[in-house]
Motif scaffolding. Structure first.
Motif, PDB file in Angstrom:
ATOM      1  N   ALA A  54     -12.783 -17.402   3.739  1.00 28.88           N
ATOM      2  CA  ALA A  54     -12.091 -16.144   4.053  1.00 28.88           C
ATOM      3  C   ALA A  54     -10.802 -16.414   4.834  1.00 28.88           C
ATOM      4  N   LEU A  55     -10.856 -17.315   5.801  1.00 30.49           N
ATOM      5  CA  LEU A  55      -9.668 -17.646   6.588  1.00 30.49           C
ATOM      6  C   LEU A  55      -8.608 -18.337   5.734  1.00 30.49           C
ATOM      7  N   MET A  56      -9.024 -19.207   4.828  1.00 31.74           N
ATOM      8  CA  MET A  56      -8.080 -19.888   3.944  1.00 31.74           C
ATOM      9  C   MET A  56      -7.383 -18.882   3.033  1.00 31.74           C
ATOM     10  N   PHE A  85      -6.588 -25.343   4.392  1.00 28.45           N
ATOM     11  CA  PHE A  85      -7.486 -25.881   5.409  1.00 28.45           C
ATOM     12  C   PHE A  85      -7.688 -24.840   6.497  1.00 28.45           C
ATOM     13  N   VAL A  86      -8.698 -25.084   7.331  1.00 25.56           N
ATOM     14  CA  VAL A  86      -8.960 -24.263   8.514  1.00 25.56           C
ATOM     15  C   VAL A  86      -9.053 -25.208   9.692  1.00 25.56           C
ATOM     16  N   SER A  87      -8.448 -24.850  10.796  1.00 23.65           N
ATOM     17  CA  SER A  87      -8.543 -25.664  12.004  1.00 23.65           C
ATOM     18  C   SER A  87      -9.941 -25.533  12.584  1.00 23.65           C
ATOM     19  N   ASP A 109      -9.046 -23.529  19.048  1.00 22.61           N
ATOM     20  CA  ASP A 109      -8.341 -22.685  18.092  1.00 22.61           C
ATOM     21  C   ASP A 109      -9.229 -21.508  17.708  1.00 22.61           C
ATOM     22  N   GLU A 110      -8.640 -20.368  17.536  1.00 24.91           N
ATOM     23  CA  GLU A 110      -9.402 -19.159  17.183  1.00 24.91           C
ATOM     24  C   GLU A 110     -10.167 -19.336  15.877  1.00 24.91           C
TER      25      GLU A 110
END
Length: 196
Positions: A81-83, A90-92, A97-98
């Protein structure tokens, strides 16, 4: 005179890239507690009681169980979902990081536990994917067409059982959930993959 400046600039850029890589690796391997989800179940140490406290000796990760695979699926759903929302590949997964905190909250695990479970599951899924991709005559033709370093890597992976790093009980539970795990892995790879 211009060439030394270029060399210096390149050296500085390489040093910065190396420093960022080292910092990212240190962050992933940090064993300090991360931000936990707001409403958590009963805890045993930094792990929800439902997951048990058994650890896989070689990597100090939680054992793969039905509960930890469910946590993995929830965390990966959040990563996907974040990507999609950011358009990045990528996602941190940093506790600073939030995004990392959101993924940990979705998984219901401490971030360092989630990343270790994630790495173990994705190692198996990646190796199974390569076994499928390079099987049969078509697969052998694709393998032969790879660049030498990629072909060598693929041959190393093909020489071993994708489940070799797991215990018998981990292998069993992962094989029972393989369809769901693989479907989500394919969705993740469609966003993350940059090449063969």
């Amino acid at each position: 005179m211009h060439a030394p400046q270029t060399s210096t600039t390149l050296a500085r850029a390489a040093a910065c890239a190396l420093l960022l890589s080292v910092l990212a690796a240190c962050e992933r391997n940090a064993t300090t507690a991360s931000a936990e989800p707001a409403a958590e179940p009963q805890m045993v140490g930094s792990v929800p009681a439902a997951y048990g406290t058994a650890r896989h000796a070689a990597t100090e990760r939680l054992d793969l169980t039905a509960a930890t695979l469910d946590a993995y699926l929830r965390g990966m759903e959040q990563e996907i979902a974040l990507m999609r929302a950011s358009g990045r590949s990528f996602v941190s997964l940093s506790r600073h990081d939030e995004e990392g905190r959101q993924v940990a909250a979705a998984a219901g695990l401490a971030l360092h536990d989630y990343t270790r479970v994630r790495d173990a599951v994705q190692k198996v899924l990646y190796e199974r994917m390569l076994h499928e991709r390079y099987a049969g005559a078509d697969g052998n033709a694709r393998l032969a067409g790879l660049e030498p370093h990629k072909r060598d890597h693929a041959k190393d992976v093909l020489a071993r059982d994708p489940f070799a790093s797991l215990s018998t009980s981990e292998r069993d539970v992962m094989q029972q959930r393989l369809s769901d795990l693989r479907a989500q892995y394919d969705r993740y790879m469609a966003l993350a993959a940059v090449g063969d």
